[in-house]
Design a protein around this motif. Structure first.
Motif, PDB file in Angstrom:
ATOM      1  N   PRO A   1     -40.079  36.900 -23.134  1.00 44.55           N
ATOM      2  CA  PRO A   1     -38.848  37.510 -23.657  1.00 44.55           C
ATOM      3  C   PRO A   1     -37.934  38.031 -22.554  1.00 44.55           C
ATOM      4  O   PRO A   1     -38.395  38.600 -21.558  1.00 44.55           O
ATOM      5  CB  PRO A   1     -39.371  38.661 -24.523  1.00 44.55           C
TER       6      PRO A   1
ATOM      7  N   ASP B   1     -32.027  43.378 -37.378  1.00 46.38           N
ATOM      8  CA  ASP B   1     -33.064  42.389 -37.657  1.00 46.38           C
ATOM      9  C   ASP B   1     -34.248  42.982 -38.403  1.00 46.38           C
ATOM     10  O   ASP B   1     -35.333  42.407 -38.399  1.00 46.38           O
ATOM     11  CB  ASP B   1     -33.549  41.766 -36.348  1.00 46.38           C
TER      12      ASP B   1
ATOM     13  N   LYS C   1     -35.197  40.778 -22.147  1.00 48.64           N
ATOM     14  CA  LYS C   1     -34.923  41.974 -22.929  1.00 48.64           C
ATOM     15  C   LYS C   1     -33.749  42.778 -22.370  1.00 48.64           C
ATOM     16  O   LYS C   1     -33.499  42.789 -21.164  1.00 48.64           O
ATOM     17  CB  LYS C   1     -36.163  42.868 -22.986  1.00 48.64           C
TER      18      LYS C   1
ATOM     19  N   ILE D   1     -31.339  35.326 -33.940  1.00 50.26           N
ATOM     20  CA  ILE D   1     -32.750  35.654 -33.767  1.00 50.26           C
ATOM     21  C   ILE D   1     -33.372  34.644 -32.795  1.00 50.26           C
ATOM     22  O   ILE D   1     -33.356  33.437 -33.053  1.00 50.26           O
ATOM     23  CB  ILE D   1     -33.507  35.618 -35.106  1.00 50.26           C
TER      24      ILE D   1
ATOM     25  N   THR E   1     -34.922  42.058 -27.629  1.00 53.43           N
ATOM     26  CA  THR E   1     -35.141  40.715 -27.094  1.00 53.43           C
ATOM     27  C   THR E   1     -33.892  39.878 -27.316  1.00 53.43           C
ATOM     28  O   THR E   1     -33.511  39.594 -28.456  1.00 53.43           O
ATOM     29  CB  THR E   1     -36.348  40.047 -27.768  1.00 53.43           C
TER      30      THR E   1
ATOM     31  N   ASN F   1     -31.347  30.334 -30.345  1.00 50.08           N
ATOM     32  CA  ASN F   1     -31.364  31.345 -31.405  1.00 50.08           C
ATOM     33  C   ASN F   1     -31.062  30.682 -32.733  1.00 50.08           C
ATOM     34  O   ASN F   1     -30.325  29.688 -32.801  1.00 50.08           O
ATOM     35  CB  ASN F   1     -30.315  32.431 -31.142  1.00 50.08           C
TER      36      ASN F   1
ATOM     37  N   ALA G   1     -37.039  41.658 -33.230  1.00 48.72           N
ATOM     38  CA  ALA G   1     -36.438  41.528 -31.904  1.00 48.72           C
ATOM     39  C   ALA G   1     -35.940  42.854 -31.344  1.00 48.72           C
ATOM     40  O   ALA G   1     -35.478  42.891 -30.207  1.00 48.72           O
ATOM     41  CB  ALA G   1     -35.268  40.539 -31.956  1.00 48.72           C
TER      42      ALA G   1
END
Length: 681
Positions: A485, A339, A487, A289, A465, A296, A382
């Motif tokens: 972000p 997520d 992406k 994440i 993301t 992350n 995300a």
């Protein structure tokens, strides 16, 4: 396009001239079924007497039926395609605990576990995280995910394996009959009728990886011509370890119940009504994440999935002129995945076919189909779909003509599927198949076809993301504190993946009790879907590709209590563009060898051994070559009780596959040992 049409113009010309001249009056298309009794017509003693007097009949005693290639039931041996049929007995003797495991001993099929509850498979290369180039059906119901790549969530397909009549694995396109996504193969799972599953069946087991699993089914009779079965299944599985030794936190469970009704008798119409529901709120997974500049955190989450379906099939003498079939299914599924993104869908699928025999040398079937899907999603931290709602519609029609060219030995099959879908519009998928049967114990065939794989919602609407980037650091300056972000996104104007597929094969009986099957192929892929190195943040049509290879198998039954088989597969698959993280990748072990030995030690005791060798996949950044050994000992102390002890992957543990952007390290496929007891009343 002109190049594609030129092939079919030549084929049509051959057909027109080959069909000139009629049949003698009263002649009919030959019966290609070999003249042997069915299982319920031969008792064990009669079987032994026949085989002792005619040992060459051993391999022909239980030749299974195949419907997936021609649309009509026919013997496997005379089917002009690269076909493997897995019978219910072969599933039992393989030690398989899931549908994916049941497919393992098929040449040309690659199976890889991503984690404990998620596996991927491919036929003839281009392993996809969603198995998107292979169409899978259960009793005509497509196991198809229009949200996530058009593939299969194999962990949800958890039916009772004892209730499977056969699995037809077609290595090669089947788009004329089955439509888009039947590109590299079709897997048709046919379950037993309710009148074939009467009484009580119960199975339960424990193991180091399969903590506990249990099946329960009961079949009965409601009326003279109406039979039923109801069943339930539950399994709880352990987690795998990562390559570095840490737990992958991917333990899981799944519960499922279902039913089936079968009836007939009125104007020779057979009908079946079946359905099922499933639920799991423990499908563990680790996720990266984004939480800072190019960093992350690893979060441990549980996926949750719930769904159900209802299906009705009607059929009246489809193997004969004037026969017809009708199929309708409704499916509802809700998934909370990765997520926290939640995706739900309603799907209605309708299919109708008619068998029309016309002229002297022609046998024609045609049909129409429609599929409606309502897709809805709720964004996660995300991941998201944009827009969050989509309605899709696919309508299609097909026609297929089987033509006897000459002397009951040469045949030609021509056909095409015409389809319109919500993503790419109109698609046509023609095919031609020629075969020669000089004797009843050999067949040679060749085919050319043009299947397509259509995009799905993940290719056009996906928004994920991958990382957060500090806007100041991104331009070489000091940190600004503003995180932008990075992406991965889909492309709205996506094209279908188009394939030109060329195949040929030969099947024969080499000697008494020895069967040989061989097939070769060459595929040209256009507009393949992935993320190119030049623009790794956009899912798009970015590459062409090629693959070629061969598969061969030998089956030998030297005596009644001993069966041997060996398969070899070679494949070479390439993409014509560099890629970084690719949703569809040319992942396949170049060489695969499979061996089985099934030994009935006594009438009540059997030993089953299966060995699998996979060559090193050069695309993998870690050693992926392995040898897998599965062995099982089964004992039947009474007519009602069966006890089995199985060891799987006994030689060495090996890495599974990885999913780009979701996991950094592969899981380790462990050695598994389990014990099970089965009751049949």
């Amino acid at each position: 396009m002109k190049h594609c049409f030129s092939h079919y113009i030549i084929v049509v010309a051959i057909v027109v001239f080959g069909s000139i001249g009629g049949r003698a009056e009263g002649e009919t298309l030959p019966d290609t079924n070999l003249p042997f009794k069915s299982d319920d017509q031969i008792n064990n003693r009669e079987w032994q007497n026949i085989c002792c007097e005619n040992p060459e009949m051993l391999l022909f005693m239980n030749i299974p039926q195949v419907t997936t290639v021609t649309g009509q039931a026919g013997e496997w041996f005379t089917t002009p395609a690269a076909v493997t049929v897995i019978t219910s007995e072969e599933i039992r003797r393989s030690g398989a605990l899931s549908l994916l495991d049941a497919l393992r001993f098929v040449p040309g099929v690659e199976i890889s576990k991503v984690h404990s509850h998620y596996g991927v498979m491919s036929i003839r290369g281009y392993l996809s995280i969603c198995s998107s180039l292979v169409l899978v059906l259960v009793d005509g119901r497509e196991l198809y995910s229009p949200e996530f790549g058009g593939g299969i969530w194999w962990n949800l397909q958890d039916i009772i394996l004892e209730d499977i009549d056969r699995i037809e694995v077609i290595r090669g396109p089947g788009a004329t009959l089955w439509g888009a996504n039947a590109v590299n193969g079709v897997i048709n799972i046919v379950t037993k009728r309710a009148d074939e599953t009467q009484g009580l069946y119960a199975r339960s087991g424990i193991g180091n990886e399969e903590h506990v699993f249990t099946d329960l089914r009961y079949g009965g009779q409601l009326d003279e011509d109406i039979y039923y079965r109801v069943w339930g299944k539950y399994a709880d599985h352990n987690d795998f370890d990562r390559l570095g030794g840490a737990s992958a936190h991917d333990d899981w469970d799944l519960g499922r119940i279902g039913w089936r009704l079968d009836g007939g008798g009125y104007e020779q119409v057979h009908w079946s009504f079946q359905g099922g529901v499933w639920h799991s709120d423990k499908l563990g997974i680790e996720l990266p994440i984004p939480n800072g500049h190019m960093t992350n955190e690893i979060a441990v989450r549980d996926e949750r999935k719930t769904g159900g379906y209802a299906l009705i099939n009607l059929e009246r003498d489809f193997n004969y002129a004037g026969g017809w079939s009708f199929h309708a299914v409704y499916e509802r599924q809700v998934q909370q995945i990765f997520d926290g993104i939640e995706a739900s869908r309603h799907t209605v699928d309708i299919n109708a076919r008619h068998h029309l025999a016309a002229f002297d040398r022609h046998d024609i079937i045609w049909g129409v189909a429609g599929r409606l899907a309502h897709l809805n999603s709720e964004d996660g931290p995300a991941m998201a779909f944009e827009p969050d709602r989509r309605h899709t519609c696919t309508v299609s029609a097909f026609a297929q003509d089987t033509i006897m060219l000459a002397d009951y030995k040469w045949y030609l099959m021509l056909g095409s599927k015409f389809e319109h879908n919500s993503y790419t519009g109109f698609e046509f998928q023609p095919s031609a198949r020629l075969w020669w049967m000089p004797e009843e114990d050999q067949i040679a065939w060749a085919s050319i076809s043009r299947p397509v794989h259509t995009p799905t919602r993940i290719h056009t609407d996906f928004d994920m993301t991958l990382n957060l980037v500090d806007s100041g650091l991104a331009v070489g300056g000091p940190p600004s504190g503003v995180l932008v972000p990075m992406k991965l996104q889909g492309t709205k104007d996506m094209e279908s993946v188009k394939v030109m597929a060329y195949e040929a094969g030969y099947r024969c009986k080499l000697m008494k009790n020895l069967m040989w099957d061989m097939s070769g192929f060459f595929y040209e892929y256009h507009d393949m879907i992935g993320t190119p190195a030049a623009n790794p943040y956009v899912i798009m049509n970015f590459s062409d590709g090629k693959s070629y290879g061969l598969e061969t198998s030998l089956d030998w039954q030297p005596c009644l209590n001993w069966q041997l088989g060996v398969n070899y597969s070679y494949i070479h698959a390439t993409l014509e563009a560099d890629q970084s993280m690719c949703i569809m990748k040319s992942s396949a072990a170049p060489h695969k060898v499979q061996f089985k030995a099934l030994w009935d030690i006594t009438n009540d005791l059997e030993l089953n051994t299966l060995v699998y060798y996979n060559d090193q996949n050069n695309l993998m950044p870690y050693p992926s070559e392995y040898v897998r050994l599965d062995m099982g000992l089964t004992w039947r102390p009474t007519d009602y009780l069966e006890l089995a002890l199985w060891g799987q992957n006994l030689i060495n543990e090996h890495p599974g596959d990885t999913i780009p952007t979701v996991q950094a390290q592969p899981t380790i496929i462990p050695t598994s040992v389990y014990f099970q007891a089965t009751l049949r009343f």
